[in-house]
Design an enzyme around this catalytic site. Sequence first.
Site, PDB file in Angstrom:
ATOM      1  N   MET A   1       0.845  -1.173   0.000  1.00 29.13           N
ATOM      2  CA  MET A   1       0.000   0.000   0.000  1.00 29.13           C
ATOM      3  C   MET A   1       0.888   1.232   0.000  1.00 29.13           C
ATOM      4  O   MET A   1       1.697   1.406   0.904  1.00 29.13           O
ATOM      5  CB  MET A   1      -0.916  -0.074   1.230  1.00 29.13           C
ATOM      6  CG  MET A   1      -1.140   1.226   1.915  1.00 29.13           C
ATOM      7  SD  MET A   1      -2.280   1.280   3.292  1.00 29.13           S
ATOM      8  CE  MET A   1      -2.301  -0.312   4.002  1.00 29.13           C
ATOM      9  N   PRO A   2       0.776   2.087  -1.005  1.00 30.73           N
ATOM     10  CA  PRO A   2       1.564   3.310  -0.992  1.00 30.73           C
ATOM     11  C   PRO A   2       1.011   4.317   0.013  1.00 30.73           C
ATOM     12  O   PRO A   2      -0.200   4.503   0.107  1.00 30.73           O
ATOM     13  CB  PRO A   2       1.461   3.850  -2.417  1.00 30.73           C
ATOM     14  CG  PRO A   2       0.340   3.126  -3.068  1.00 30.73           C
ATOM     15  CD  PRO A   2       0.058   1.910  -2.264  1.00 30.73           C
ATOM     16  N   THR A   3       1.914   4.928   0.751  1.00 31.84           N
ATOM     17  CA  THR A   3       1.552   6.006   1.664  1.00 31.84           C
ATOM     18  C   THR A   3       2.364   7.231   1.280  1.00 31.84           C
ATOM     19  O   THR A   3       3.586   7.188   1.258  1.00 31.84           O
ATOM     20  CB  THR A   3       1.856   5.614   3.127  1.00 31.84           C
ATOM     21  OG1 THR A   3       1.127   4.426   3.452  1.00 31.84           O
ATOM     22  CG2 THR A   3       1.460   6.724   4.074  1.00 31.84           C
TER      23      THR A   3
ATOM     24  N   ASP B   1      -2.838   5.729   0.760  1.00 32.05           N
ATOM     25  CA  ASP B   1      -2.991   6.594   1.936  1.00 32.05           C
ATOM     26  C   ASP B   1      -2.205   7.871   1.690  1.00 32.05           C
ATOM     27  O   ASP B   1      -1.090   7.827   1.165  1.00 32.05           O
ATOM     28  CB  ASP B   1      -2.439   5.930   3.205  1.00 32.05           C
ATOM     29  CG  ASP B   1      -3.306   4.782   3.684  1.00 32.05           C
ATOM     30  OD1 ASP B   1      -4.532   4.868   3.538  1.00 32.05           O
ATOM     31  OD2 ASP B   1      -2.742   3.812   4.203  1.00 32.05           O
TER      32      ASP B   1
END
Length: 63
Positions: free
Chosen positions: A1-3, A40
């Site tokens: 998941m990229p944040t 996110d």
Amino acid sequence: MPTLHVELFAGRSKEQKRELVAGLTRETCRVLGCEPGAVDIILIDVERDQWATGGTLWSEKDS
């Protein structure tokens, strides 16, 4: 998941932030091939007296 962590000067409107996160999410999904729910974004408002460039506080620079 990229944040994504985005630091910006305080004072942007909720609408500006909404547009920014929508665009960042869209482009992140396009480039990385992920779903929007995986992205996110953390927005960090920084006051101009807490940010300096070239040895000068932004609060002391000409607008």
